[in-house]
Design an enzyme around this catalytic site. Structure first.
Site, PDB file in Angstrom:
ATOM      1  N   ASP A   1       0.936  -1.157   0.134  1.00  0.00           N
ATOM      2  CA  ASP A   1      -0.048   0.118  -0.165  1.00  0.00           C
ATOM      3  C   ASP A   1       0.816   1.083  -0.129  1.00  0.00           C
ATOM      4  OD1 ASP A   1      -2.355   1.544   0.121  1.00  0.00           O
ATOM      5  OD2 ASP A   1      -2.699   1.358   2.301  1.00  0.00           O
TER       6      ASP A   1
ATOM      7  N   ASN B   1     -10.682  -2.866  -6.462  1.00  0.00           N
ATOM      8  CA  ASN B   1      -9.626  -1.749  -7.060  1.00  0.00           C
ATOM      9  C   ASN B   1     -10.539  -1.403  -8.300  1.00  0.00           C
ATOM     10  OD1 ASN B   1      -6.676  -2.965  -5.876  1.00  0.00           O
ATOM     11  ND2 ASN B   1      -7.929  -1.507  -4.995  1.00  0.00           N
TER      12      ASN B   1
END
Length: 237
Positions: free
Chosen positions: A15, A63
């Protein structure tokens, strides 16, 4: 030098790519390119750290909610990564597998994934698993559906179904459960990653953004793992 008591399977939620780029006044996709380069360094560091299995979260089922341009850029990056890294991964003894639902991915990308899995299928130095269009809940739902079909077909008796049975239907049936799950960028959540497999994993949430996650940072995190007391629900006497 590898530590015999270190984690054998490390899973990473990579991330912070977008924030890393934005902090530098650059488009988010630049951060994803920097993050892809970081994967190579961490894969290369695994043998010296005694890590046999490395699983990385590249693209989640959620996503797709990102902008169309970012998603398209990521898919292009995945194709280029496979084409660029394939021979090096083969030479380094890395076996590559992909987990996740491939139905929504474009045919060219799926073909490249299949080819890379086949190309590296005899390697055993490091097992790199890339989670692409992956979600833990989606994985369990797909596994349960396959299990139900086998029950309906008479291939499986419902009374024989247990934890180990479902495990064999998961995308990760070829992997041991992760010992350590790392999330970069300071966020302290698991984001639907390896929900079933990580029931007894140790977690490490660190502030470092993924493009800054060097092999030295990796080594520090693995060193900290040594102080963990893993009891798996038991009590030491």
């Amino acid at each position: 030098m590898a530590d015999l008591n270190g984690p054998k399977h490390v899973a990473i939620i990579m991330d912070g790519n977008g924030r890393w780029a934005q902090m530098r006044g650059r488009p988010r996709l630049m951060g994803h390119h920097a993050g892809a380069r970081r994967v190579r360094e961490i894969v290369e560091a695994c043998p010296d750290q005694g890590v046999k299995y490395l699983t990385v979260f590249a693209f989640s089922t959620e996503n797709w909610k990102r902008t169309q341009s970012e998603v398209a850029g990521l898919m292009s990056l995945f194709r280029r990564y496979i084409q660029r890294e394939a021979r090096d991964l083969l030479a380094r003894g890395v076996r590559v597998r992909f987990i996740g639902d491939r139905v929504r991915l474009d045919d060219k990308l799926v073909t490249l994934m299949d080819e890379l899995e086949l190309l590296t299928s005899e390697n055993d130095k490091v097992h790199l698993t890339i989670a692409l269009n992956y979600g833990g809940r989606d994985e369990v739902a797909r596994a349960t559906k396959r299990l139900a079909y086998d029950v309906a077909a008479g291939k499986l008796d419902p009374k024989d179904v247990g934890d180990e049975t479902l495990t064999q239907y998961l995308d990760t049936c070829f992997l041991p459960d992760p010992d350590l799950v790392i999330r970069t960028s300071g966020e302290a959540r698991i984001s639907n990653f390896l929900l079933w497999q990580s029931a007894y994993a140790e977690y490490e949430f660190i502030e470092t953004l993924w493009p800054d996650f060097t092999k030295d940072v990796f080594a520090d995190v693995l060193s900290g793992y040594q102080s963990r007391d893993r009891r798996f629900g038991a009590v030491k006497v």
